[in-house]
Write an enzyme that holds these catalytic residues in place. Structure first.
Site, PDB file in Angstrom:
ATOM      1  N   HIS A 454     -16.518  15.698 -32.486  1.00 34.05           N
ATOM      2  CA  HIS A 454     -16.683  15.652 -31.037  1.00 34.05           C
ATOM      3  C   HIS A 454     -17.042  14.234 -30.597  1.00 34.05           C
ATOM      4  CE1 HIS A 454     -18.982  17.134 -27.234  1.00 34.05           C
ATOM      5  NE2 HIS A 454     -17.735  16.830 -26.959  1.00 34.05           N
ATOM      6  N   LEU A 465     -21.019  10.331 -32.333  1.00 36.49           N
ATOM      7  CA  LEU A 465     -20.023  11.304 -32.771  1.00 36.49           C
ATOM      8  C   LEU A 465     -20.779  12.502 -33.320  1.00 36.49           C
ATOM      9  CD1 LEU A 465     -17.152  12.245 -33.665  1.00 36.49           C
ATOM     10  CD2 LEU A 465     -17.559  11.050 -35.816  1.00 36.49           C
ATOM     11  N   GLU A 466     -20.412  13.686 -32.792  1.00 34.48           N
ATOM     12  CA  GLU A 466     -20.995  14.920 -33.319  1.00 34.48           C
ATOM     13  C   GLU A 466     -19.982  15.502 -34.299  1.00 34.48           C
ATOM     14  OE1 GLU A 466     -23.519  18.093 -30.657  1.00 34.48           O
ATOM     15  OE2 GLU A 466     -21.727  17.325 -29.750  1.00 34.48           O
ATOM     16  N   VAL A 467     -20.366  15.636 -35.556  1.00 41.10           N
ATOM     17  CA  VAL A 467     -19.506  16.313 -36.524  1.00 41.10           C
ATOM     18  C   VAL A 467     -20.019  17.750 -36.595  1.00 41.10           C
ATOM     19  CG1 VAL A 467     -18.967  16.514 -38.979  1.00 41.10           C
ATOM     20  CG2 VAL A 467     -18.809  14.292 -37.852  1.00 41.10           C
ATOM     21  N   TYR A 502     -24.439  20.663 -30.012  1.00 40.52           N
ATOM     22  CA  TYR A 502     -25.805  20.275 -29.650  1.00 40.52           C
ATOM     23  C   TYR A 502     -25.860  19.575 -28.292  1.00 40.52           C
ATOM     24  CZ  TYR A 502     -30.151  17.716 -29.337  1.00 40.52           C
ATOM     25  OH  TYR A 502     -31.335  17.193 -28.863  1.00 40.52           O
TER      26      TYR A 502
END
Ligand code: NAD
Length: 719
Positions: A454, A465-467, A502
């Site tokens: 994301h 960066l959201e993994v 999140y």
């Protein structure tokens, strides 16, 4: 073992700083003792006519002070003493019998630059690795080893304030132009030239400190007290405007610099030491130092440890495929090309591919304009991106990122199409912002290769960066996507799959609460101003306009269906959207936009379509801040409770880097520790009594309140 080694070179002592067992050089008590020892030897030995300070590390001259030692201060007085010690050391460099030359290659930061400034002569290695800065304000501190005194004398007031108040990096060429260094040479001859200059200084054929004014521009204004007063006043005003008074170190730095012009040199240094001590004990510096440790520890996290029974090393990625050449796809392609990754770009129509490649060029051209890259690099990076409307060239792609329409059926279709052409074991990453990753993975013949990546928009500017991992995502897939995200320069957090992941999850109650205030009749500008004052970079209503009301509406509906009463969107959002206002992209939203899309004031006509109509109520900034911030904080606690987050650290970093949560507050979970769980429960209950259902304290918070627990240790290293 000493960090310093001395080699004599025909009357010149070449002192190499190479801190054993550490990747970079930093100042600590032990290193200071080593320096004192070397100074004693050099001063005593009449054969030494000059000295060179050079680093034994490949990419760093000196990275600054060892931050661990800041945690050992017990009082402001302790820190002041430490700063005064630093002054003593630097004055030995500056005023000892032997003239010193700083041979600077690589990072020359904080105490490192302060040491260089105390030398009689500075030479920089001509390399992109050479950067000079005083980044102390980024930790809520001020330079404490003479930086606020020597920098203005070296480069002039305006250039010095610019460096001290921003902490920004100055490259070798610029350093030469401003007089921060005296000479720039190829790194291969740095040592040799430094030795020669030390010998000339010792022999008196080169002046010990070149009399120099700041670059000619600006010199006139600041060369007299009245002009200086103007410079200081402007700097103070700008600082207050930018920081809204939340960063005391900025004002302290200004005060320390000003003291250097007012009284004796000793007064200037004493003021710096006193203010350094005071700043080391502000809650702000505690939070900023926490963020420093948190980001450092995150960089070492492979991402796979949370759910990896076996060590799964990341696979290095040098080519990727991207599906969807729209806004996000182009952004991801651009940041990939910047890192030398080749990109195979696919959309459904040639026109879309052309547009996407054009958008990539625009991002890269911007870097060329800012001289961040050369023409050759620009050409090379552009040539890394090629496009197609079929799946040609996907047969050897190890990582594919999809950024097609936000529609589950479309996502499923591309999963199937891609898997038919990708090599075995390739990773399928989705950039969806709202669809649970396990739903996307339903179409895959191997869900263990599916993961969420994301990115935030605009991709080339947003650092996070959201993994997102599902219970089925394979550990090597996580490790590889985390490593790839980091290669792109992103700060990467790994979170578990759930609606909103999140960042959007904690944003939802915050945005909803802003909407509820609008339902009640609060003023748009009052809400935005209150949250800017709280420390967010943009207000929530402005954010709605920026994101687009349609996008916000869709994501709000998903959160409402997942979390029930607690996350019901406001009536205002629905009504304003129904009235055809999409926000900035439609040039009509809560604010006015001109033809070019430039934002103006509040569009008063929007109130007519809100449930409160033309009736406005006054709500205090304190109440707005309490409702919005605590809604977000409570939700962040739930994300820890439900295991969405693997560590509180990730929740704080995610909020600061993803949403711009005020860094000086450390992050939403740090706020819990600052307020205290028990007090927070009390405040949430009070809000919940007024607004039933929206502020029920998280279970974990109640448990923490019982035992007086905190998310982070109360003393020592925070992470
Ligand atoms: P966009 O509309 O700008 O781009 C989507 C592109 O996908 C279009 O060019 C379209 O032609 C193409 N496309 C559609 N179906 C396709 C198919 N079957 N094969 C190949 N290409 C196809 O949208 P966007 O804003 O770039 O969003 C893309 C994705 O990124 C969405 O899932 C969105 O939720 C997500 N996202 C968007 C943002 C944001 O701020 N815009 C932020 C994070 C994530």
């Amino acid at each position: 073992m000493s960090a310093l080694s001395v080699v004599m070179h025909d009357g010149v002592a070449v002192v190499t700083f190479d801190l054993p067992g550490e990747p970079v050089n930093k100042f600590s008590k032990a290193v200071v003792a080593d320096f004192v020892d070397v100074f004693d030897r050099v001063e005593r030995d009449a054969a030494v006519k000059g000295a060179v300070l050079i680093s034994g590390k490949p990419d760093t001259f000196i990275a600054g002070a060892d931050i661990d030692q800041f945690l050992e201060f017990r009082s402001a007085a302790d820190a002041t003493v430490e700063s005064a010690e630093g002054h003593k050391l630097m004055s030995r460099l500056e005023a000892g019998r032997v003239p010193w030359v700083a041979a600077i290659h690589g990072a020359c930061l904080g105490g490192g630059l302060e040491a260089a400034l105390a030398c009689a002569y500075r030479i920089a290695g001509d390399s992109p690795k050479t950067v000079l800065a005083l980044p102390e304000v980024q930790l809520g501190l001020i330079p404490g080893a003479g930086g606020t005194q020597r920098l203005p004398r070296t480069v002039g007031l305006q250039a010095a304030l610019d460096m001290i108040l921003t902490g920004k990096n100055v490259r070798a060429k610029k350093a030469l132009q401003t007089g921060l260094v005296d000479e720039m040479v190829h790194p291969n001859i740095l040592r040799e030239v430094a030795i020669r200059r030390a010998r000339e200084l010792g022999a008196g054929t080169l002046a010990r400190r070149r009399e120099r004014h700041a670059g000619v521009k600006g010199a006139l204004l600041e060369n007299n007290p009245v002009g200086r007063a103007v410079v200081f006043r402007q700097a103070r005003e700008m600082t207050m405007k930018k920081s809204r008074g939340h960063y005391p170190a900025l004002l302290a730095a200004l005060e320390a610099v000003a003291a250097g012009y007012r009284g004796s040199a000793a007064d200037g240094f004493a003021t710096e030491a006193r203010l350094f001590g005071e700043m080391a004990f502000t809650p702000v510096s505690r939070q900023l130092i926490f963020l420093f440790y948190a980001t450092t520890s995150l960089k070492k996290d492979t991402g796979a440890n949370g759910n990896a029974p076996l060590f799964a090393p990341p696979v290095p990625i040098d080519k990727i495929g991207i599906l969807g050449t729209g806004f996000m796809g182009a952004g991801i392609a651009a940041v990939s090309a910047m890192q030398g990754v080749s990109v195979r770009f696919k959309d459904t129509k040639h026109a879309a591919v052309g547009k996407g490649i054009g958008a990539v060029r625009d991002v890269l051209r911007e870097r060329l304009k800012k001289k961040q890259i050369t023409k050759q690099q620009f050409a090379d990076q552009v040539s890394l991106v090629s496009g197609t409307v079929e799946y040609t060239g996907f047969g050897n792609i190890p990582l594919l990122i999809e950024a097609v329409f936000e529609d589950l059926a479309v996502k499923h279709a591309v999963v199937k199409e891609a898997e038919a052409v990708l090599p075995p074991g390739a990773i399928f990453a989705t950039n969806t912002s709202t669809i649970p990753i396990h739903r996307v993975a339903e179409a895959s013949h191997d869900p263990s290769r599916v993961v969420g990546m994301h990115f935030f928009s605009p991709v080339h500017k947003m650092p996070l960066l959201e993994v997102i991992v599902t219970p089925r995502t394979a550990p090597d897939v996580v490790a590889t996507t985390v490593a790839f995200g980091r290669k792109l320069g992103k700060t990467v957090i790994v979170v578990n799959d759930a609606p909103g992941f999140y960042v959007n999850r904690i944003l939802a109650p915050y945005i909803n609460e802003a909407g509820k205030l609008l339902d009640e009749g609060a003023r748009i500008e009052a809400i935005d101003r209150a949250m800017l004052d709280y420390g967010f970079p943009v207000g929530p209503v402005t954010l709605l306009d920026e994101v687009g009301l349609d996008v916000a509406g869709k994501s709000g509906a998903i959160m409402a269906s997942a979390f029930g009463d607690r996350l019901q969107p406001s009536a205002t959002l629905g009504k304003v959207l129904a009235a055809g206002r999409l926000g900035r992209k439609g040039k009509k939203g809560f604010y006015l936009y001109d033809e070019s899309g430039k934002k103006g004031g509040v569009d008063e006509s929007v109130y007519a379509v809100t449930p409160a109509g033309s009736k406005r109520i006054e709500v205090s900034a304190a109440e707005i801040q309490e409702r919005l911030s605590l809604a977000m904080v409570n939700e962040a606690v739930r994300c820890v409770e439900e295991g969405i987050l693997r560590a509180p650290r990730d929740g704080d970093i995610g909020a600061v880097f993803g949403i711009g949560f005020p860094p000086f507050r450390g992050g939403p979970l740090r706020v819990v520790d600052t307020i205290g769980a028990a007090e927070l429960v009390r405040r949430l209950e009070a809000l919940n009594a007024k607004y039933p259902g929206r502020f029920v304290p998280a279970k974990l918070l109640r448990e923490m309140a019982k035992t007086n627990a905190t998310f982070y240790p109360r003393t020592g290293k925070p992470v």
